[in-house]
Scaffold this motif. Structure first.
Motif, mmCIF file in Angstrom:
data_model
loop_
_atom_site.group_PDB
_atom_site.id
_atom_site.type_symbol
_atom_site.label_atom_id
_atom_site.label_comp_id
_atom_site.label_asym_id
_atom_site.label_seq_id
_atom_site.Cartn_x
_atom_site.Cartn_y
_atom_site.Cartn_z
ATOM 1 N N LEU A 81 55.362 33.163 -58.580
ATOM 2 C CA LEU A 81 54.035 32.751 -58.125
ATOM 3 C C LEU A 81 53.960 31.259 -57.851
ATOM 4 C CD1 LEU A 81 51.442 34.921 -60.058
ATOM 5 C CD2 LEU A 81 52.746 35.390 -57.995
ATOM 6 N N LYS A 82 54.936 30.516 -58.311
ATOM 7 C CA LYS A 82 55.006 29.100 -57.931
ATOM 8 C C LYS A 82 55.207 28.992 -56.431
ATOM 9 C CE LYS A 82 57.512 24.824 -59.004
ATOM 10 N NZ LYS A 82 58.623 24.227 -59.808
ATOM 11 N N ASP A 83 56.081 29.841 -55.901
ATOM 12 C CA ASP A 83 56.320 29.875 -54.455
ATOM 13 C C ASP A 83 55.096 30.418 -53.724
ATOM 14 O OD1 ASP A 83 57.962 29.957 -51.955
ATOM 15 O OD2 ASP A 83 57.702 32.120 -52.210
ATOM 16 N N LEU A 84 54.500 31.480 -54.265
ATOM 17 C CA LEU A 84 53.313 32.076 -53.638
ATOM 18 C C LEU A 84 52.184 31.050 -53.549
ATOM 19 C CD1 LEU A 84 51.876 35.607 -54.356
ATOM 20 C CD2 LEU A 84 50.363 33.627 -54.327
ATOM 21 N N ARG A 85 51.956 30.332 -54.635
ATOM 22 C CA ARG A 85 50.888 29.331 -54.640
ATOM 23 C C ARG A 85 51.165 28.239 -53.606
ATOM 24 N NH1 ARG A 85 47.442 26.429 -59.284
ATOM 25 N NH2 ARG A 85 46.998 24.504 -58.153
ATOM 26 N N ALA A 86 52.429 27.831 -53.484
ATOM 27 C CA ALA A 86 52.773 26.798 -52.495
ATOM 28 C C ALA A 86 52.462 27.268 -51.082
ATOM 29 C CB ALA A 86 54.245 26.429 -52.628
ATOM 30 N N ARG A 87 52.680 28.556 -50.816
ATOM 31 C CA ARG A 87 52.363 29.090 -49.488
ATOM 32 C C ARG A 87 50.850 29.075 -49.248
ATOM 33 N NH1 ARG A 87 56.401 34.252 -48.437
ATOM 34 N NH2 ARG A 87 58.235 33.399 -49.509
ATOM 35 N N LEU A 88 50.082 29.425 -50.266
ATOM 36 C CA LEU A 88 48.627 29.356 -50.138
ATOM 37 C C LEU A 88 48.175 27.918 -49.884
ATOM 38 C CD1 LEU A 88 47.208 31.685 -52.960
ATOM 39 C CD2 LEU A 88 46.958 32.015 -50.494
ATOM 40 N N ALA A 89 48.787 26.984 -50.594
ATOM 41 C CA ALA A 89 48.393 25.578 -50.482
ATOM 42 C C ALA A 89 48.708 25.001 -49.116
ATOM 43 C CB ALA A 89 49.074 24.759 -51.570
ATOM 44 N N ALA A 90 49.645 25.616 -48.395
ATOM 45 C CA ALA A 90 49.975 25.152 -47.054
ATOM 46 C C ALA A 90 48.862 25.494 -46.059
ATOM 47 C CB ALA A 90 51.285 25.765 -46.590
ATOM 48 N N ARG A 91 48.034 26.478 -46.377
ATOM 49 C CA ARG A 91 46.951 26.888 -45.479
ATOM 50 C C ARG A 91 45.566 26.516 -46.014
ATOM 51 N NH1 ARG A 91 46.425 32.797 -42.675
ATOM 52 N NH2 ARG A 91 48.369 32.002 -41.767
ATOM 53 N N PHE A 92 45.402 26.550 -47.336
ATOM 54 C CA PHE A 92 44.094 26.316 -47.933
ATOM 55 C C PHE A 92 44.125 25.105 -48.852
ATOM 56 C CE2 PHE A 92 44.374 30.983 -47.374
ATOM 57 C CZ PHE A 92 43.267 31.185 -46.554
ATOM 58 N N THR A 93 42.947 24.563 -49.138
ATOM 59 C CA THR A 93 42.798 23.533 -50.162
ATOM 60 C C THR A 93 42.514 24.227 -51.485
ATOM 61 O OG1 THR A 93 41.854 22.029 -48.523
ATOM 62 C CG2 THR A 93 41.522 21.479 -50.853
ATOM 63 N N LEU A 94 43.397 24.048 -52.457
ATOM 64 C CA LEU A 94 43.284 24.724 -53.745
ATOM 65 C C LEU A 94 42.715 23.767 -54.791
ATOM 66 C CD1 LEU A 94 45.171 26.663 -52.199
ATOM 67 C CD2 LEU A 94 46.527 26.888 -54.293
ATOM 68 N N THR A 95 41.669 24.212 -55.473
ATOM 69 C CA THR A 95 41.088 23.435 -56.562
ATOM 70 C C THR A 95 41.249 24.221 -57.858
ATOM 71 O OG1 THR A 95 39.437 22.428 -55.106
ATOM 72 C CG2 THR A 95 38.996 22.379 -57.483
ATOM 73 N N ASP A 96 41.928 23.627 -58.827
ATOM 74 C CA ASP A 96 42.115 24.297 -60.114
ATOM 75 C C ASP A 96 40.777 24.457 -60.821
ATOM 76 O OD1 ASP A 96 44.992 24.674 -60.274
ATOM 77 O OD2 ASP A 96 45.125 22.487 -60.357
ATOM 78 N N LEU A 97 40.579 25.618 -61.424
ATOM 79 C CA LEU A 97 39.350 25.920 -62.151
ATOM 80 C C LEU A 97 39.646 26.000 -63.644
ATOM 81 C CD1 LEU A 97 37.889 28.712 -59.822
ATOM 82 C CD2 LEU A 97 37.321 26.272 -59.839
ATOM 83 N N ALA A 98 38.741 25.505 -64.439
ATOM 84 C CA ALA A 98 38.929 25.517 -65.896
ATOM 85 C C ALA A 98 38.550 26.854 -66.503
ATOM 86 C CB ALA A 98 38.105 24.405 -66.532
ATOM 87 N N GLU A 99 37.833 27.693 -65.760
ATOM 88 C CA GLU A 99 37.298 28.927 -66.336
ATOM 89 C C GLU A 99 38.388 29.911 -66.713
ATOM 90 O OE1 GLU A 99 35.769 32.010 -63.317
ATOM 91 O OE2 GLU A 99 35.391 30.088 -62.338
ATOM 92 N N ARG A 100 38.060 30.739 -67.693
ATOM 93 C CA ARG A 100 38.925 31.818 -68.141
ATOM 94 C C ARG A 100 38.101 33.094 -68.191
ATOM 95 N NH1 ARG A 100 42.217 28.643 -67.053
ATOM 96 N NH2 ARG A 100 43.846 27.706 -68.338
ATOM 97 N N SER A 101 38.702 34.208 -67.851
ATOM 98 C CA SER A 101 37.986 35.483 -67.848
ATOM 99 C C SER A 101 38.203 36.260 -69.147
ATOM 100 C CB SER A 101 38.446 36.344 -66.667
ATOM 101 O OG SER A 101 39.803 36.695 -66.825
#
Length: 334
Positions: A211-231
């Motif tokens: 998922l490190k690779d998956l997240r990097a692919r998302l970040a190439a198209r979208f602006t990702l903001t880390d959220l503090a919330e937990r479910s």
């Protein structure tokens, strides 16, 4: 109020995942062998026994109850169990009653689940391609699941999609899944495939997509903001600023989530697993059936929690599947 459950690492146990059956109407390639041998029905806890055990846990501070399988909705009479658990929602002792499902039976059960107080559910869906869906699930039909998701939304439940990241299988659908969830108002969580069970010809290492690779692919198209919330579960979340949607990552391999683990898993045979990635478990069926006194069951639960480990041992880093556990995911609960 009873003293709450605290493990040796000062983590409060407030989340119980309960597998009500090991049976499923799918045979997903990362979860089961195609020719599974399921437990004899006589080995399973009755719904009344599951009610009693869950009620003891709730009395000890469990606030979130997730029903899993196998596929929980194939268990005969399962709606009566949800109806019984809803009394703990009404009393305020239980904050959330939810389930993880493959969606195959949702069209039938969604209105009744909503009536029991289920407000959100997780649906496992790894692809939107019907042919690929049939290959992954072996026995599943995509339209049936999509109809079930629509029924859940119509009943007022929020749906979160869980997608297992599979190398060479759904890599090309990363943005397709993301866009579809955005359009439907579904949150989306990606999960790294975990080394559990003997799957015959299925190679865990070949399936593993970090998922490190998956997240990097998302970040190439979208602006990702880390959220503090937990479910209440293991996911870490980001917001895609361009769409506003929430994306979760469950990363037992590349970044484990053990330091905040607040959950244990109860199987349909009464085994309590303190960690998904360890073989150690405690038998609660024996004390449950040996005495009508819940104090005996409570003592067995407290003893088990004292053995909860600090974390799991899953590891793909050496190009081998280290830390593999022999039981299938369907045995412990998804």
């Amino acid at each position: 109020m009873n003293t709450p459950l605290i493990d040796p690492f000062a983590r409060a146990i407030t989340y119980l995942r309960v597998s009500v059956t090991d049976r499923c109407d799918f045979r997903c390639v990362y979860c089961m062998s195609e020719n599974m041998t399921f437990l004899p029905k006589a080995d399973l806890l009755s719904l009344e026994e599951l009610d009693r055990l869950c009620s003891v846990f709730i009395g000890l501070g469990v606030q979130k109850l997730r029903i899993t399988g196998g596929e929980p909705l194939v268990r005969k009479g399962i709606l009566t169990f949800f109806q019984r658990m809803s009394r703990h929602l009404a009393s305020g002792a239980l904050k959330e009653l939810t389930l993880t499902t493959n969606g195959s039976q949702l069209e039938r059960y969604a209105p009744q689940l909503a009536a029991c107080g289920v407000r959100r559910i997780n649906v496992s869906l790894d692809t939107l391609d019907p042919a690929k869906f049939a290959r992954i699930t072996r026995w599943g039909r995509l339209p049936q699941v999509l109809d079930g998701i629509a029924a859940a939304r119509a009943a007022g439940m929020r749906v979160k999609i869980n997608a297992v990241a599979l190398k060479g299988v759904n890599e090309d659908e990363l943005f397709t899944l993301t866009d579809w969830c955005a359009q439907g108002g579904h949150d989306l969580t990606f999960i790294e495939v975990m080394p559990m069970g003997d799957l015959g010809n299925e190679d865990r290492l070949d399936q593993y997509w970090s998922l490190k690779d998956l997240r990097a692919r998302l970040a190439a198209r979208f602006t990702l903001t880390d959220l503090a919330e937990r479910s209440g579960g293991p996911a870490r979340y980001v917001r895609l600023e361009e769409t506003g949607q929430k994306i979760g990552f469950i990363t037992p391999l590349t970044h484990n989530f053990c330091e905040s683990c607040n959950r244990v898993r109860l199987t349909c045979t009464g085994e309590l697993y303190m960690c998904l990635g360890q073989e150690d478990m405690a038998d609660l069926r024996a004390p449950l059936r040996a005495s009508a006194d819940n104090a005996v069951v409570e003592q067995a639960i407290r003893s088990a929690i004292r053995h909860k480990p600090k974390g799991h041992d899953f590891d793909y880093s050496r190009q081998t599947v280290a830390g593999q556990v022999t039981r299938h995911m369907s045995h412990t609960g998804g």
